[in-house]
Design a protein around this motif. Structure first.
Motif, PDB file in Angstrom:
ATOM      1  N   GLU A 108      50.798  30.708  44.968  1.00 10.92           N
ATOM      2  CA  GLU A 108      51.730  31.909  44.937  1.00 10.92           C
ATOM      3  C   GLU A 108      51.940  32.749  46.149  1.00 10.92           C
ATOM      4  OE1 GLU A 108      50.730  34.741  41.950  1.00 10.92           O
ATOM      5  OE2 GLU A 108      48.839  34.049  41.878  1.00 10.92           O
ATOM      6  N   VAL A 109      53.036  33.066  46.381  1.00  9.89           N
ATOM      7  CA  VAL A 109      53.224  34.211  47.413  1.00  9.89           C
ATOM      8  C   VAL A 109      53.644  35.606  47.011  1.00  9.89           C
ATOM      9  CG1 VAL A 109      54.718  34.872  49.416  1.00  9.89           C
ATOM     10  CG2 VAL A 109      54.195  32.453  49.131  1.00  9.89           C
ATOM     11  N   VAL A 110      52.840  36.544  47.292  1.00  9.81           N
ATOM     12  CA  VAL A 110      52.895  37.669  46.601  1.00  9.81           C
ATOM     13  C   VAL A 110      53.265  38.890  47.521  1.00  9.81           C
ATOM     14  CG1 VAL A 110      51.794  39.683  45.000  1.00  9.81           C
ATOM     15  CG2 VAL A 110      51.537  37.267  44.615  1.00  9.81           C
ATOM     16  N   VAL A 111      54.186  39.755  47.469  1.00  7.92           N
ATOM     17  CA  VAL A 111      54.536  40.856  48.213  1.00  7.92           C
ATOM     18  C   VAL A 111      54.010  42.065  47.679  1.00  7.92           C
ATOM     19  CG1 VAL A 111      56.084  42.215  49.482  1.00  7.92           C
ATOM     20  CG2 VAL A 111      56.747  39.962  49.115  1.00  7.92           C
ATOM     21  N   ALA A 112      52.846  42.777  48.532  1.00  2.42           N
ATOM     22  CA  ALA A 112      52.148  43.807  47.885  1.00  2.42           C
ATOM     23  C   ALA A 112      51.552  44.664  48.828  1.00  2.42           C
ATOM     24  CB  ALA A 112      50.727  43.280  47.177  1.00  2.42           C
ATOM     25  N   ASP A 113      51.302  46.189  48.658  1.00  2.00           N
ATOM     26  CA  ASP A 113      50.922  46.852  49.886  1.00  2.00           C
ATOM     27  C   ASP A 113      49.103  47.035  49.854  1.00  2.00           C
ATOM     28  OD1 ASP A 113      50.569  48.509  47.639  1.00  2.00           O
ATOM     29  OD2 ASP A 113      51.842  49.961  48.137  1.00  2.00           O
ATOM     30  N   GLN A 114      48.796  46.257  48.778  1.00  2.00           N
ATOM     31  CA  GLN A 114      47.132  46.212  48.644  1.00  2.00           C
ATOM     32  C   GLN A 114      46.783  44.739  48.575  1.00  2.00           C
ATOM     33  OE1 GLN A 114      45.167  48.767  49.241  1.00  2.00           O
ATOM     34  NE2 GLN A 114      46.751  50.141  49.357  1.00  2.00           N
ATOM     35  N   PRO A 115      46.715  44.220  49.384  1.00  2.00           N
ATOM     36  CA  PRO A 115      46.299  42.568  49.320  1.00  2.00           C
ATOM     37  C   PRO A 115      45.108  42.639  48.713  1.00  2.00           C
ATOM     38  CG  PRO A 115      47.001  43.209  51.627  1.00  2.00           C
ATOM     39  CD  PRO A 115      46.924  44.429  50.856  1.00  2.00           C
ATOM     40  N   ALA A 116      44.073  43.482  48.851  1.00  2.00           N
ATOM     41  CA  ALA A 116      42.547  43.160  48.042  1.00  2.00           C
ATOM     42  C   ALA A 116      42.681  43.577  46.797  1.00  2.00           C
ATOM     43  CB  ALA A 116      41.608  44.343  48.685  1.00  2.00           C
ATOM     44  N   GLY A 117      43.622  44.321  46.393  1.00  2.00           N
ATOM     45  CA  GLY A 117      43.852  44.559  44.845  1.00  2.00           C
ATOM     46  C   GLY A 117      44.485  43.334  44.031  1.00  2.00           C
ATOM     47  N   VAL A 118      45.160  42.600  44.797  1.00  2.00           N
ATOM     48  CA  VAL A 118      45.886  41.501  44.200  1.00  2.00           C
ATOM     49  C   VAL A 118      44.939  40.442  44.008  1.00  2.00           C
ATOM     50  CG1 VAL A 118      47.706  39.657  44.479  1.00  2.00           C
ATOM     51  CG2 VAL A 118      48.304  41.896  45.395  1.00  2.00           C
ATOM     52  N   ILE A 119      44.031  39.946  45.382  1.00  2.00           N
ATOM     53  CA  ILE A 119      43.008  39.035  45.089  1.00  2.00           C
ATOM     54  C   ILE A 119      42.087  39.625  43.978  1.00  2.00           C
ATOM     55  CG2 ILE A 119      40.956  37.836  46.248  1.00  2.00           C
ATOM     56  CD1 ILE A 119      42.696  38.811  48.917  1.00  2.00           C
ATOM     57  N   LEU A 120      41.439  40.733  43.919  1.00  2.00           N
ATOM     58  CA  LEU A 120      40.478  41.126  42.854  1.00  2.00           C
ATOM     59  C   LEU A 120      41.130  41.179  41.352  1.00  2.00           C
ATOM     60  CD1 LEU A 120      38.863  44.194  44.806  1.00  2.00           C
ATOM     61  CD2 LEU A 120      38.131  41.978  43.994  1.00  2.00           C
ATOM     62  N   ASP A 121      42.503  41.362  41.358  1.00  2.00           N
ATOM     63  CA  ASP A 121      43.051  40.886  39.963  1.00  2.00           C
ATOM     64  C   ASP A 121      42.927  39.725  39.567  1.00  2.00           C
ATOM     65  OD1 ASP A 121      43.671  43.665  39.776  1.00  2.00           O
ATOM     66  OD2 ASP A 121      45.830  43.502  40.254  1.00  2.00           O
ATOM     67  N   ARG A 122      43.265  38.613  40.599  1.00  2.00           N
ATOM     68  CA  ARG A 122      43.224  37.259  40.035  1.00  2.00           C
ATOM     69  C   ARG A 122      41.435  36.869  39.684  1.00  2.00           C
ATOM     70  NH1 ARG A 122      47.473  38.623  40.891  1.00  2.00           N
ATOM     71  NH2 ARG A 122      49.239  37.489  41.665  1.00  2.00           N
ATOM     72  N   ALA A 123      40.699  37.679  40.626  1.00  2.00           N
ATOM     73  CA  ALA A 123      39.245  37.315  40.431  1.00  2.00           C
ATOM     74  C   ALA A 123      38.873  37.792  39.108  1.00  2.00           C
ATOM     75  CB  ALA A 123      38.548  37.995  41.493  1.00  2.00           C
ATOM     76  N   ARG A 124      39.272  38.882  38.636  1.00  2.00           N
ATOM     77  CA  ARG A 124      38.949  39.491  37.472  1.00  2.00           C
ATOM     78  C   ARG A 124      39.573  38.962  36.170  1.00  2.00           C
ATOM     79  NH1 ARG A 124      39.974  45.099  40.400  1.00  2.00           N
ATOM     80  NH2 ARG A 124      37.984  45.445  41.132  1.00  2.00           N
ATOM     81  N   SER A 125      40.403  38.027  36.510  1.00  5.48           N
ATOM     82  CA  SER A 125      41.245  37.291  35.220  1.00  5.48           C
ATOM     83  C   SER A 125      40.810  36.333  34.434  1.00  5.48           C
ATOM     84  CB  SER A 125      42.768  36.702  36.015  1.00  5.48           C
ATOM     85  OG  SER A 125      42.276  35.466  36.641  1.00  5.48           O
ATOM     86  N   GLY A 126      39.520  35.747  35.087  1.00  6.76           N
ATOM     87  CA  GLY A 126      38.888  34.710  34.751  1.00  6.76           C
ATOM     88  C   GLY A 126      39.325  33.452  34.684  1.00  6.76           C
ATOM     89  N   ALA A 127      40.321  33.194  35.482  1.00  2.00           N
ATOM     90  CA  ALA A 127      40.905  32.089  35.798  1.00  2.00           C
ATOM     91  C   ALA A 127      40.130  31.336  36.940  1.00  2.00           C
ATOM     92  CB  ALA A 127      42.289  32.135  35.944  1.00  2.00           C
ATOM     93  N   PHE A 128      39.189  31.828  37.601  1.00  2.00           N
ATOM     94  CA  PHE A 128      38.483  31.492  38.830  1.00  2.00           C
ATOM     95  C   PHE A 128      37.142  31.303  38.650  1.00  2.00           C
ATOM     96  CE2 PHE A 128      42.828  32.653  39.955  1.00  2.00           C
ATOM     97  CZ  PHE A 128      43.565  31.402  40.359  1.00  2.00           C
ATOM     98  N   ASP A 129      36.429  30.610  39.264  1.00  2.00           N
ATOM     99  CA  ASP A 129      34.925  30.483  39.497  1.00  2.00           C
ATOM    100  C   ASP A 129      34.469  31.060  40.944  1.00  2.00           C
ATOM    101  OD1 ASP A 129      34.586  29.187  36.889  1.00  2.00           O
ATOM    102  OD2 ASP A 129      35.563  27.434  37.823  1.00  2.00           O
ATOM    103  N   LEU A 130      35.276  30.777  41.793  1.00  2.00           N
ATOM    104  CA  LEU A 130      35.019  31.280  43.239  1.00  2.00           C
ATOM    105  C   LEU A 130      36.198  31.545  44.046  1.00  2.00           C
ATOM    106  CD1 LEU A 130      32.713  30.722  45.394  1.00  2.00           C
ATOM    107  CD2 LEU A 130      33.648  28.415  45.652  1.00  2.00           C
TER     108      LEU A 130
END
Length: 276
Positions: free
Chosen positions: A68-90
């Protein structure tokens, strides 16, 4: 186990180091690419980029793989949201700044992700053409829950790798990674000598219980980086939080330096939430 991997990609190119590293080491993994378009000031840059540029970014990403391509002013926040979703292991991500609009470099996005991610993070600093499959791992172990998680992650992701556990003993340190018994009496210098002997013996017993390892004297980051610089390992691994809160494998000291300077990929892991 088929790992589910999140790959924040910086420049949407086939030679992206993070993408190259993930494909080399996890060819059967479920990979999800994430390209964050950071449009921090001036915000009117969005109007200049326009839908055409975003469409081009999505087309480039589609050519590399699902994501996905996401437009955001806080890239780290977007990545951490995905990390906290439970959808990924690494998470596998690069640490070098490569594009005008990208901020995936240490001190900003990559640093925040390594520090705060609830799932392990594999950071890649080396150029894509210097990456190889990971067969030898050096893990700094301070007997903390985060180090235990790093070791478990290594053994799960690279079950056939040769893993060397290192425990760094600093004779001048006032902090111990575990309690030891020191004989009463004698001078302060004698007490320090007895403490370090007990520390070394206790650490070696703990490493032996984990399958073996080395107790080495010196500064942890320098010991690990020396192994990487001299070609003795393909991966450095360590925890990012100490059991006691006063240990040396804290992000901002040992872990920060290893991630910033290592010529080989670095795996970092925090203790599982229920253990911290």
């Amino acid at each position: 186990m088929t790992p589910r991997i999140l790959i924040p990609t910086q420049d949407l190119a086939p030679d992206d180091p993070a993408l190259r590293c993930a494909r080399l080491n996890f060819p059967e993994a479920e990979m999800h690419l994430l390209h964050v378009v950071d449009l921090l000031p001036p915000l009117d840059l969005l109007a200049d980029v326009g839908d055409t540029a975003l469409t081009q970014a999505r087309d480039l990403l589609d050519a590399l793989g699902p994501g996905e391509v996401v437009v955001a002013d806080q890239p780290a926040g977007v990545i951490l949201d995905r990390a906290r979703s439970g959808a990924f292991d690494l998470i596998v991500m690069g640490t070098e700044r490569r594009g005008r609009l990208e901020r995936f470099f240490l001190g900003s996005v990559a640093e925040a992700v390594v520090r705060e991610s609830p799932i392990p993070v594999l950071t890649v600093r080396a150029p894509a053409d210097r990456l190889t499959r990971i067969r030898r791992v050096t893990l700094l172990h301070d007997f903390s829950p985060s180090a235990e998680r790093a070791l478990g992650t290594v053994r799960t992701l690279w079950p056939g790798a040769a893993v060397t556990l290192l425990h760094a003993l600093d004779p001048e340190s006032l902090h111990m990674p575990f309690p030891v018994t020191i004989p009463e009496g004698g001078s302060a210098a004698d007490q320090f000598i007895h403490r370090n002997q007990a520390w070394r013996q206790g650490a070696q017993r703990r490493l032996d219980a984990l399958g073996g390892g080395e107790v080495v004297q010196g500064e942890p980051a320098e010991l690990a980086l020396d192994r990487a610089r001299t070609g003795q390992t393909d991966l450095l691994a360590l925890g990012t939080v100490s059991r006691t809160g006063v240990g040396r494998l804290l992000f901002g000291s040992v872990a920060q330096r290893v991630v910033r300077e290592s010529p080989v990929p670095v795996l970092t892991a925090r203790a599982a939430p229920e253990r911290r």
